[in-house]
Design a protein around this motif. Structure first.
Motif, PDB file in Angstrom:
ATOM      1  N   ALA A 161       0.839  -1.203   0.000  1.00 37.22           N
ATOM      2  CA  ALA A 161       0.000   0.000   0.000  1.00 37.22           C
ATOM      3  C   ALA A 161       0.872   1.251   0.000  1.00 37.22           C
ATOM      4  O   ALA A 161       0.598   2.221  -0.717  1.00 37.22           O
ATOM      5  N   GLY A 162       1.943   1.238   0.782  1.00 41.55           N
ATOM      6  CA  GLY A 162       2.844   2.381   0.836  1.00 41.55           C
ATOM      7  C   GLY A 162       3.616   2.593  -0.445  1.00 41.55           C
ATOM      8  O   GLY A 162       4.051   3.711  -0.740  1.00 41.55           O
ATOM      9  N   ALA A 163       3.802   1.517  -1.231  1.00 42.14           N
ATOM     10  CA  ALA A 163       4.517   1.596  -2.508  1.00 42.14           C
ATOM     11  C   ALA A 163       3.571   1.892  -3.667  1.00 42.14           C
ATOM     12  O   ALA A 163       3.948   1.733  -4.826  1.00 42.14           O
ATOM     13  N   ARG A 164       2.359   2.342  -3.357  1.00 42.96           N
ATOM     14  CA  ARG A 164       1.327   2.646  -4.345  1.00 42.96           C
ATOM     15  C   ARG A 164       0.989   1.417  -5.190  1.00 42.96           C
ATOM     16  O   ARG A 164       0.719   1.512  -6.385  1.00 42.96           O
ATOM     17  N   SER A 165       1.045   0.276  -4.553  1.00 42.36           N
ATOM     18  CA  SER A 165       0.720  -0.993  -5.196  1.00 42.36           C
ATOM     19  C   SER A 165      -0.169  -1.815  -4.265  1.00 42.36           C
ATOM     20  O   SER A 165       0.157  -2.952  -3.924  1.00 42.36           O
ATOM     21  N   PRO A 166      -1.302  -1.232  -3.823  1.00 45.22           N
ATOM     22  CA  PRO A 166      -2.126  -1.928  -2.829  1.00 45.22           C
ATOM     23  C   PRO A 166      -2.693  -3.232  -3.366  1.00 45.22           C
ATOM     24  O   PRO A 166      -2.988  -3.356  -4.565  1.00 45.22           O
ATOM     25  N   ILE A 167      -2.842  -4.197  -2.483  1.00 43.62           N
ATOM     26  CA  ILE A 167      -3.418  -5.480  -2.871  1.00 43.62           C
ATOM     27  C   ILE A 167      -4.903  -5.299  -3.138  1.00 43.62           C
ATOM     28  O   ILE A 167      -5.620  -4.666  -2.360  1.00 43.62           O
ATOM     29  N   ALA A 168      -5.368  -5.859  -4.248  1.00 43.82           N
ATOM     30  CA  ALA A 168      -6.775  -5.761  -4.605  1.00 43.82           C
ATOM     31  C   ALA A 168      -7.649  -6.402  -3.532  1.00 43.82           C
ATOM     32  O   ALA A 168      -7.327  -7.469  -3.014  1.00 43.82           O
ATOM     33  N   ALA A 169      -8.738  -5.711  -3.195  1.00 42.59           N
ATOM     34  CA  ALA A 169      -9.727  -6.160  -2.206  1.00 42.59           C
ATOM     35  C   ALA A 169      -9.195  -6.144  -0.771  1.00 42.59           C
ATOM     36  O   ALA A 169      -9.776  -6.782   0.109  1.00 42.59           O
ATOM     37  N   ASP A 170      -8.115  -5.412  -0.539  1.00 45.94           N
ATOM     38  CA  ASP A 170      -7.638  -5.224   0.837  1.00 45.94           C
ATOM     39  C   ASP A 170      -8.335  -4.003   1.417  1.00 45.94           C
ATOM     40  O   ASP A 170      -7.958  -2.865   1.147  1.00 45.94           O
ATOM     41  N   ASP A 171      -9.356  -4.250   2.217  1.00 45.54           N
ATOM     42  CA  ASP A 171     -10.139  -3.149   2.770  1.00 45.54           C
ATOM     43  C   ASP A 171      -9.599  -2.641   4.107  1.00 45.54           C
ATOM     44  O   ASP A 171     -10.202  -1.784   4.738  1.00 45.54           O
ATOM     45  N   GLN A 172      -8.466  -3.170   4.538  1.00 43.29           N
ATOM     46  CA  GLN A 172      -7.853  -2.675   5.768  1.00 43.29           C
ATOM     47  C   GLN A 172      -6.697  -1.721   5.470  1.00 43.29           C
ATOM     48  O   GLN A 172      -6.571  -0.666   6.088  1.00 43.29           O
TER      49      GLN A 172
END
Length: 233
Positions: A161-172
């Protein structure tokens, strides 16, 4: 109760394939847990060696007794057991055009700041078109192979998330607005799985691997035909 798949077993451990949505450890407010269900399945109490998030699928090591639990906790902590993951993300970490790199940051868990290291390789690139009020919106999807250099709580989810590559469907930890659009396309389950163990331990296989869980295969296969022109497999 669905049986938990056992990938490997010896006198010390069981290596299992944890399904999506199953908590690893039971406790207050936890309806189902792997430690309870696996214990019932094998007929004795198993002991956790490491953990996966409830919504992370994949390979997990559990011990048959307390002595083995202590041994394997030390082996994993000492780097003799390397864990690899796959994740479908909505951004690509910076790699200087090589498709490979590492993410070195710090993460905070239980109020403690710790250094964290993850190695990544971009395996595939595709995209999904989602209908919005303003028309079709193209959302890029990247399949990343990930290897832990350290083992911090929620490390992969926080670092990506910090690398602007968040995991899809990670709502946390992820991109909530993008996840809302992905749900319209049927991508609702966390796109993260532990798929490989590399072991430097006598008496066990050097490598234990599993395929991607069905919900991740479905994501990639469903949108393969819709890949952006510049996205190659």
């Amino acid at each position: 109760m669905e049986r938990i798949s056992v990938l490997f077993e010896n006198e010390e451990i069981l290596v299992v394939n944890k399904p999506f949505g199953l908590a690893v450890q039971g406790g207050k407010g936890v309806g189902r847990s792997l430690d309870d269900e696996l214990s019932a399945q094998v007929g004795y109490r198993v002991h956790l060696v490491h953990r996966l998030d409830k919504d992370t699928s994949g390979i997990l090591v559990v011990a048959k007794n307390t002595q083995s639990a202590a041994k394997w906790t030390s082996l994993i902590g000492g780097g003799l057991v390397k864990k690899q993951y796959m994740a479908v993300c909505t951004g690509e970490p910076y790699s200087g055009g090589t498709g490979k790199g590492k993410i070195e940051t710090s993460v905070t868990a239980h109020g403690k700041v710790q250094s964290a290291l993850t190695y990544f390789t971009v395996e595939k690139r595709t995209s999904v078109a989602v209908e919005t009020e303003g028309g079709l919106k193209e959302i890029p999807l990247f399949l990343l192979k990930l290897e832990l250099g350290t083992g911090r709580m929620h490390q992969l989810r926080i670092q990506l998330a910090g690398a602007r590559s968040p995991i899809a469907a990670d709502d946390q930890h992820g991109d909530f607005k993008t996840n809302k659009l992905l749900r319209k396309a049927g991508i609702k389950k966390l796109q993260l799985a532990a798929v490989c163990l590399n072991l430097k331990v006598p008496g066990v296989p050097e490598k234990i691997e599993i395929p991607l869980p069905f919900h991740m295969q479905e994501t990639l296969e469903k949108y393969r035909a819709n890949a952006c022109k510049n996205f190659l497999f």
